[in-house]
Design an enzyme around this catalytic site. Structure first.
Site, mmCIF file in Angstrom:
data_model
loop_
_atom_site.group_PDB
_atom_site.id
_atom_site.type_symbol
_atom_site.label_atom_id
_atom_site.label_comp_id
_atom_site.label_asym_id
_atom_site.label_seq_id
_atom_site.Cartn_x
_atom_site.Cartn_y
_atom_site.Cartn_z
ATOM 1 C CB ILE A 30 -4.753 3.234 9.629
ATOM 2 C CG1 ILE A 30 -5.155 2.019 11.140
ATOM 3 C CG2 ILE A 30 -3.682 3.808 9.809
ATOM 4 C CD1 ILE A 30 -6.367 1.444 10.235
ATOM 5 C CD GLU A 88 1.104 7.980 7.320
ATOM 6 O OE1 GLU A 88 1.197 9.801 7.792
ATOM 7 O OE2 GLU A 88 1.025 7.498 7.203
ATOM 8 C CG HIS A 93 -4.042 10.873 0.751
ATOM 9 N ND1 HIS A 93 -2.677 10.581 -0.367
ATOM 10 C CD2 HIS A 93 -4.182 11.431 1.669
ATOM 11 C CE1 HIS A 93 -1.882 10.945 0.976
ATOM 12 N NE2 HIS A 93 -2.955 11.212 2.177
ATOM 13 C CG HIS A 95 -7.173 13.237 5.256
ATOM 14 N ND1 HIS A 95 -6.371 12.786 6.061
ATOM 15 C CD2 HIS A 95 -5.524 13.475 4.231
ATOM 16 C CE1 HIS A 95 -5.286 11.823 6.009
ATOM 17 N NE2 HIS A 95 -4.606 13.072 4.601
HETATM 18 P P1 5GP Z 1 -0.497 12.512 4.383
HETATM 19 O O1 5GP Z 1 0.493 11.703 3.270
HETATM 20 O O2 5GP Z 1 -2.232 12.816 4.087
HETATM 21 O O3 5GP Z 1 0.077 13.347 5.561
HETATM 22 O O4 5GP Z 1 -1.795 11.334 5.342
HETATM 23 C C1 5GP Z 1 -1.769 9.894 4.737
HETATM 24 C C2 5GP Z 1 -2.794 9.084 5.865
HETATM 25 O O5 5GP Z 1 -2.974 7.971 5.793
HETATM 26 C C3 5GP Z 1 -2.239 8.907 7.403
HETATM 27 O O6 5GP Z 1 -3.432 10.153 8.074
HETATM 28 C C4 5GP Z 1 -2.344 8.082 7.860
HETATM 29 O O7 5GP Z 1 -2.853 7.230 9.013
HETATM 30 C C5 5GP Z 1 -3.222 7.263 6.401
HETATM 31 N N1 5GP Z 1 -2.673 5.788 6.259
HETATM 32 C C6 5GP Z 1 -0.938 5.708 5.878
HETATM 33 N N2 5GP Z 1 -1.024 4.068 6.192
HETATM 34 C C7 5GP Z 1 -2.136 3.238 5.984
HETATM 35 C C8 5GP Z 1 -2.883 2.298 5.722
HETATM 36 O O8 5GP Z 1 -2.250 1.533 5.448
HETATM 37 N N3 5GP Z 1 -4.746 2.181 6.205
HETATM 38 C C9 5GP Z 1 -5.088 3.297 6.402
HETATM 39 N N4 5GP Z 1 -6.673 2.782 6.570
HETATM 40 N N5 5GP Z 1 -4.403 4.410 6.354
HETATM 41 C C10 5GP Z 1 -3.415 4.707 6.295
#
Ligand code: 5GP
Length: 132
Positions: A30, A88, A93, A95
């Site tokens: 997102i 986060e 997941h 990327h």
């Molecule tokens: P990380 O956990 O690897 O730091 O990143 C989590 C990723 O999930 C972030 O890049 C953030 O933008 C994405 N993200 C968080 N909440 C949502 C959501 O509700 N929908 C989508 N499509 N992406 C999300």
């Protein structure tokens, strides 16, 4: 409590979906750091990617490869990069970051906003190019 990504899989929260099979799901991030920034997740909810059973982890990589091929073909990248951070959202997941030119900054700190209509268009282009 179900993670935000489990809610996306279950359709409780909308997403720009790319593809899914029985065990894996992918959708646009997102807050993309580049057009086509995609997340790939196992449907089974596990926080830390290296706590996934080997079979699930291998499957996640294989599924990601198919999505990356679709990204490359749909968006004209020079390649697709991979980042695994997971600080986060507590649902493992990967990327997938489309790289369009040498020297493109690739860092999760550099998020941008892309209009909804363009996000829909990108998701559709990638989705059509993915061969599962
Ligand atoms: P990380 O956990 O690897 O730091 O990143 C989590 C990723 O999930 C972030 O890049 C953030 O933008 C994405 N993200 C968080 N909440 C949502 C959501 O509700 N929908 C989508 N499509 N992406 C999300």
């Amino acid at each position: 409590m179900a993670s935000i990504f489990s809610k996306i899989i279950n359709g409780e929260i909308p997403c720009y979906k790319i593809a899914e099979d029985e065990d894996y799901f992918s959708f646009l991030d997102i807050n993309p750091i580049a057009e086509g920034h995609t997340l790939v997740i196992p449907k089974k909810e596990v926080d830390y990617v290296f706590d996934l059973p080997d079979e699930t982890l291998h499957g996640l990589i294989s599924f990601s490869k198919k999505i990356a091929r679709g990204i490359d073909s749909a968006l004209g990248t020079i390649r697709t990069g991979v980042i695994v951070e997971g600080l986060e959202v507590p649902h493992a997941h990967i990327h997938l970051i489309p790289i369009y030119f040498e020297g493109q900054p690739v860092s999760l700190g550099r998020k941008s906003e892309i209009q909804e209509s363009r996000m829909k268009e990108i998701a559709s282009l990638i989705s059509k190019a993915v061969e599962l």
